[in-house]
Write a protein that holds these residues in place. Structure first.
Motif, PDB file in Angstrom:
ATOM      1  N   ARG A 135       1.024  -1.315  -0.155  1.00  0.00           N
ATOM      2  CA  ARG A 135       0.057   0.110   0.012  1.00  0.00           C
ATOM      3  C   ARG A 135       0.805   1.316  -0.080  1.00  0.00           C
ATOM      4  O   ARG A 135       0.461   2.397   0.258  1.00  0.00           O
ATOM      5  CB  ARG A 135      -1.005   0.038   1.173  1.00  0.00           C
ATOM      6  CG  ARG A 135      -1.859  -1.118   1.107  1.00  0.00           C
ATOM      7  CD  ARG A 135      -3.121  -0.879   2.017  1.00  0.00           C
ATOM      8  NE  ARG A 135      -2.669  -1.159   3.566  1.00  0.00           N
ATOM      9  CZ  ARG A 135      -2.826  -2.409   3.910  1.00  0.00           C
ATOM     10  NH1 ARG A 135      -3.235  -3.472   3.351  1.00  0.00           N
ATOM     11  NH2 ARG A 135      -2.202  -2.653   5.108  1.00  0.00           N
ATOM     12  N   ASN A 136       2.111   0.925  -0.043  1.00  0.00           N
ATOM     13  CA  ASN A 136       3.321   2.196  -0.127  1.00  0.00           C
ATOM     14  C   ASN A 136       2.803   3.260   0.767  1.00  0.00           C
ATOM     15  O   ASN A 136       2.712   4.605   0.565  1.00  0.00           O
ATOM     16  CB  ASN A 136       2.716   2.951  -1.760  1.00  0.00           C
ATOM     17  CG  ASN A 136       4.226   3.893  -2.041  1.00  0.00           C
ATOM     18  OD1 ASN A 136       5.087   3.687  -1.346  1.00  0.00           O
ATOM     19  ND2 ASN A 136       3.934   4.850  -2.580  1.00  0.00           N
ATOM     20  N   PRO A 137       3.156   2.790   2.172  1.00  0.00           N
ATOM     21  CA  PRO A 137       3.064   3.708   3.236  1.00  0.00           C
ATOM     22  C   PRO A 137       4.244   4.659   3.224  1.00  0.00           C
ATOM     23  O   PRO A 137       5.364   4.641   2.453  1.00  0.00           O
ATOM     24  CB  PRO A 137       3.106   2.815   4.512  1.00  0.00           C
ATOM     25  CG  PRO A 137       4.028   1.567   4.067  1.00  0.00           C
ATOM     26  CD  PRO A 137       3.752   1.414   2.441  1.00  0.00           C
ATOM     27  N   ASP A 138       4.260   5.696   4.045  1.00  0.00           N
ATOM     28  CA  ASP A 138       5.240   6.811   4.099  1.00  0.00           C
ATOM     29  C   ASP A 138       6.349   6.210   4.900  1.00  0.00           C
ATOM     30  O   ASP A 138       6.189   5.167   5.142  1.00  0.00           O
ATOM     31  CB  ASP A 138       4.744   7.949   4.917  1.00  0.00           C
ATOM     32  CG  ASP A 138       4.176   7.895   6.147  1.00  0.00           C
ATOM     33  OD1 ASP A 138       4.933   7.017   6.800  1.00  0.00           O
ATOM     34  OD2 ASP A 138       3.074   8.506   6.504  1.00  0.00           O
ATOM     35  N   GLU A 139       7.529   6.908   4.674  1.00  0.00           N
ATOM     36  CA  GLU A 139       8.998   6.647   5.502  1.00  0.00           C
ATOM     37  C   GLU A 139       8.792   6.101   6.837  1.00  0.00           C
ATOM     38  O   GLU A 139       9.065   5.137   7.067  1.00  0.00           O
ATOM     39  CB  GLU A 139      10.105   7.447   4.925  1.00  0.00           C
ATOM     40  CG  GLU A 139      11.208   7.147   5.725  1.00  0.00           C
ATOM     41  CD  GLU A 139      11.667   5.999   4.694  1.00  0.00           C
ATOM     42  OE1 GLU A 139      12.557   5.375   5.252  1.00  0.00           O
ATOM     43  OE2 GLU A 139      11.526   5.720   3.629  1.00  0.00           O
ATOM     44  N   ALA A 140       7.908   6.812   7.664  1.00  0.00           N
ATOM     45  CA  ALA A 140       7.765   6.608   9.085  1.00  0.00           C
ATOM     46  C   ALA A 140       7.138   5.246   9.321  1.00  0.00           C
ATOM     47  O   ALA A 140       7.373   4.559  10.282  1.00  0.00           O
ATOM     48  CB  ALA A 140       7.075   7.839   9.677  1.00  0.00           C
ATOM     49  N   GLN A 141       6.069   4.956   8.536  1.00  0.00           N
ATOM     50  CA  GLN A 141       5.203   3.652   8.610  1.00  0.00           C
ATOM     51  C   GLN A 141       6.296   2.668   8.060  1.00  0.00           C
ATOM     52  O   GLN A 141       6.095   1.569   8.459  1.00  0.00           O
ATOM     53  CB  GLN A 141       3.880   3.923   7.867  1.00  0.00           C
ATOM     54  CG  GLN A 141       3.171   4.811   8.620  1.00  0.00           C
ATOM     55  CD  GLN A 141       1.931   4.994   7.828  1.00  0.00           C
ATOM     56  OE1 GLN A 141       1.671   5.370   6.660  1.00  0.00           O
ATOM     57  NE2 GLN A 141       0.775   4.862   8.544  1.00  0.00           N
ATOM     58  N   ARG A 142       6.935   2.782   6.894  1.00  0.00           N
ATOM     59  CA  ARG A 142       7.784   1.626   6.216  1.00  0.00           C
ATOM     60  C   ARG A 142       8.751   0.836   7.276  1.00  0.00           C
ATOM     61  O   ARG A 142       9.058  -0.067   7.331  1.00  0.00           O
ATOM     62  CB  ARG A 142       8.171   2.354   4.819  1.00  0.00           C
ATOM     63  CG  ARG A 142       8.970   1.269   3.924  1.00  0.00           C
ATOM     64  CD  ARG A 142       9.576   1.564   2.784  1.00  0.00           C
ATOM     65  NE  ARG A 142       8.475   2.297   1.996  1.00  0.00           N
ATOM     66  CZ  ARG A 142       8.297   3.572   1.740  1.00  0.00           C
ATOM     67  NH1 ARG A 142       9.364   4.447   2.183  1.00  0.00           N
ATOM     68  NH2 ARG A 142       7.516   4.107   0.785  1.00  0.00           N
ATOM     69  N   ARG A 143       9.680   1.815   8.139  1.00  0.00           N
ATOM     70  CA  ARG A 143      10.520   1.392   8.890  1.00  0.00           C
ATOM     71  C   ARG A 143      10.126   0.094   9.855  1.00  0.00           C
ATOM     72  O   ARG A 143      10.734  -0.898   9.829  1.00  0.00           O
ATOM     73  CB  ARG A 143      11.228   2.593   9.647  1.00  0.00           C
ATOM     74  CG  ARG A 143      12.359   2.094  10.554  1.00  0.00           C
ATOM     75  CD  ARG A 143      13.403   1.106   9.950  1.00  0.00           C
ATOM     76  NE  ARG A 143      14.268   1.770   8.851  1.00  0.00           N
ATOM     77  CZ  ARG A 143      14.900   1.148   7.986  1.00  0.00           C
ATOM     78  NH1 ARG A 143      15.347  -0.242   8.373  1.00  0.00           N
ATOM     79  NH2 ARG A 143      15.658   1.760   7.251  1.00  0.00           N
TER      80      ARG A 143
END
Length: 612
Positions: A135-143
């Motif tokens: 779902r291509n989350p933002d950087e803060a959620q991807r980590r």
């Protein structure tokens, strides 16, 4: 009265008159009620039903009797006795075998249930993380998603590794090495790996008896570290506060070895007394809730016990639920007969050829190696790998075994047929097919080491560092290195006897085939000379990396051109004599089961199977 055979069967002298009191005195006390009930029924019905009792003979032996009869008047009975001791013992054996089979089935079912849970749980986290990343989350959620993905994959790999380790140890085909090493340094190195794990939980990792002068011993440092790693890992997992302590001390000595005690003590919740007797059982979950919370298969302790026993030692555990748990491992180590092997960290970039057909794997591995400072040439099939190594030198080849155009096995064989230095390039095979028979084929093709997929970055980097150290050691020792990993594979695949036959065959061929090669060269029978040289080279490559093997490859190439100088044959005999000395020394240090199997090999046995 009794017949003569009954007197003999019961161990009673023929002149003894049987009486009721005498009979009751000889019948097993636990069977008196049974015989009384049977007699009362006989008085009522007129028949004594078949009844099995135990009879204590005067010589101390207990026999099982089957008695039956019928009344002949109000006070007389006519009956028979039959000795059924053998039948009873057979019945008991069958019952024991049945119970053992049922227990094995239950253990298998329980183990499969544990494995299913331990694999499905992280797989659920893995799939959820992948779905969330799509779902291509933002950087803060991807980590955190990537961290969860990494943890899930590591958990699955841990389960798979435990199963493979246990299967290998359970089969009885684990080879225990015998090399010189520093006992204190080996334990300190193992403990250093857990500093981060302990620190993350706020635990103190303490060591006692590991400072001061080195302790050179002879044994298997890798298996020792594996055993202790299981114990230290468990101690940290099940300790919420306080410390984990690792201690080393000598216990006793005999003419052959010194015994050392390694103590692993934690300040955790401890283990209840009722479970201590089962703690080393396969798949035993001492505390199922905690085990699942922390992750693990329950096989680590069973593996540790079997490794300790394989090294001639033992392992014990004591625990106080209020104060923690202590594991004690006592291992005998022979006294070192030379300087201890000290591994030095390998430094500096490598020029690496990566052959991998899967584009994702190729990109990820190339990126990892590049970040570590190495120079990487990545190709997608074996034919391009062969072209690349023929065009420029490489320090290492990472070779996938399943590729289009030219697979890893054929590419490895082709590389080994090149001229030096290309033919001497270390090759690390990578494959998802890690069955022993397939690994044997990989090693026969000429690989130096093997790593099973999926590839974990830490394992790959550790293997590369290990191969660099191995290659340096081989250069320092004149190019001859006996590869114990290949010996382990031979034992795992065919057992001690088959490995012993191959080793005996190797010793014979190193002395015999050079004579036959030279005779064929003098007769200008070039094809025969090349075939003999290639056969010896292939056998040598099953056991390690040797200068003689590289010379034989050169002889094969010369024979193809119908030329082989006398000086080359002189060097062949010289290297064969030197290698025979190396092999005799190496075979003298193999584990006792293989040494005994070698002694039992009769030379004509393998000559009939190999000479035709």
């Amino acid at each position: 009265m009794w017949s003569p055979h009954i007197y003999h069967m019961l161990g009673i002298a023929p002149d003894v008159t049987p009486t009721r009191d005498m009979i009751r005195g000889m019948v097993h006390a636990d069977d008196l009620d049974k015989i009384d009930v049977a007699m009362q029924d006989a008085m009522t019905s007129g028949n004594l039903a078949q009844t099995r009792i135990r009879w204590n003979r005067p010589d101390g032996k207990t026999v099982h009797l089957l008695v039956a009869g019928q009344m002949d008047g109000p006070t007389t009975m006519i009956g028979i006795m039959r000795d059924v001791t053998e039948e009873v013992e057979t019945e008991r054996s069958l019952i024991a075998a049945r119970d053992q089979a049922r227990a094995a089935e239950r253990a298998k079912a329980e183990l499969l249930a544990v494995m299913s849970h331990e694999i499905r749980t992280p797989m659920n986290g893995l799939l959820n993380s992948v779905d969330a990343l799509r779902r291509n989350p933002d950087e803060a959620q991807r980590r955190p998603l990537l961290d969860a993905l990494n943890q899930s994959v590591s958990s699955v790999m841990s389960v798979v590794d435990d199963m493979l380790d246990y299967s290998r140890v359970e089969s009885g085909r684990v080879v225990i090495e015998s090399v010189n090493f520093d006992l204190k340094a080996a334990i300190r190195t193992m403990a250093d790996l857990f500093e981060g794990m302990a620190g993350a939980k706020g635990l103190a990792l303490e060591m006692h008896g590991l400072d001061g002068e080195p302790v050179p011993v002879r044994g298997d440092s890798a298996r020792l570290q594996q055993l202790l790693s299981n114990l230290v890992s468990n101690a940290i997992k099940f300790t919420e506060a306080g410390s984990v302590t690792i201690g080393l001390s000598p216990t006793r000595s005999d003419d052959e070895a010194d015994y050392w005690m390694i103590i692993i003590r934690d300040s955790g919740r401890g283990i209840g007394q009722e479970t201590l007797g089962r703690i080393f059982s396969r798949g035993e979950q001492v505390d199922a809730a905690r085990m699942r919370l922390q992750g693990g298969t329950g096989l680590g302790l069973a593996i540790s016990q079997q490794l300790a026993e394989a090294m001639g030692g033992s392992i014990a555990v004591s625990s106080d639920p209020a104060k923690g748990t202590t594991f004690s491992v006592e291992i005998p180590f022979k006294r070192a007969d030379g300087p201890a092997i000290v591994e030095e960290a390998a430094t500096g970039p490598l020029n690496i050829l990566l052959a991998e057909d899967n584009p994702i794997n190729r990109r990820l591995m190339a990126g990892l190696l590049t970040r570590e400072g190495h120079q990487v040439v990545a190709v997608e099939d074996g034919r391009k790998a062969l072209g690349a190594i023929a065009a420029q030198p490489f320090d290492l080849v990472l070779m996938d075994m399943q590729m289009p155009e030219l697979d890893g096995i054929s590419a490895t064989r082709a590389i080994r047929a090149l001229d030096p230095p290309a033919c001497d390039t270390p090759i690390l095979a990578i494959s998802a097919d890690s069955q022993p028979d397939r690994r044997r084929i990989y090693f026969e093709a000429g690989i130096d080491s093997f790593l099973a997929k999926p590839i974990v970055s830490g394992q790959l980097l550790d293997m590369i560092a290990k191969m660099r150290r191995t290659r340096r050691a081989a250069t320092d020792s004149g190019g001859d290195q006996f590869n114990r990993e290949r010996l382990n594979l031979l034992v795992e695949q065919g057992g001690y006897d088959d490995a012993a036959i191959l080793m005996k065959m190797l010793l014979f061929d190193v002395s015999d085939r050079p004579q036959r090669i030279a005779a064929a060269v003098r007769a200008q029978a070039w094809e025969l000379a090349a075939a003999e040289a290639e056969a010896l080279r292939t056998l040598l490559d099953s056991f390690g990396s040797f200068s003689l093997s590289r010379l034989l490859a050169a002889i094969v190439r010369q024979c193809v051109r119908h030329e082989c100088q006398p000086a080359v044959l002189d060097e062949l005999f010289e290297q064969a004599r030197a290698l025979a000395d190396v092999l005799n020394k190496e075979f003298g240090a193999v584990p006792a089961p293989i040494a005994q199997a070698i002694d039992n090999v009769v030379e004509p046995d393998f000559l009939r199977g190999t000479r035709g």
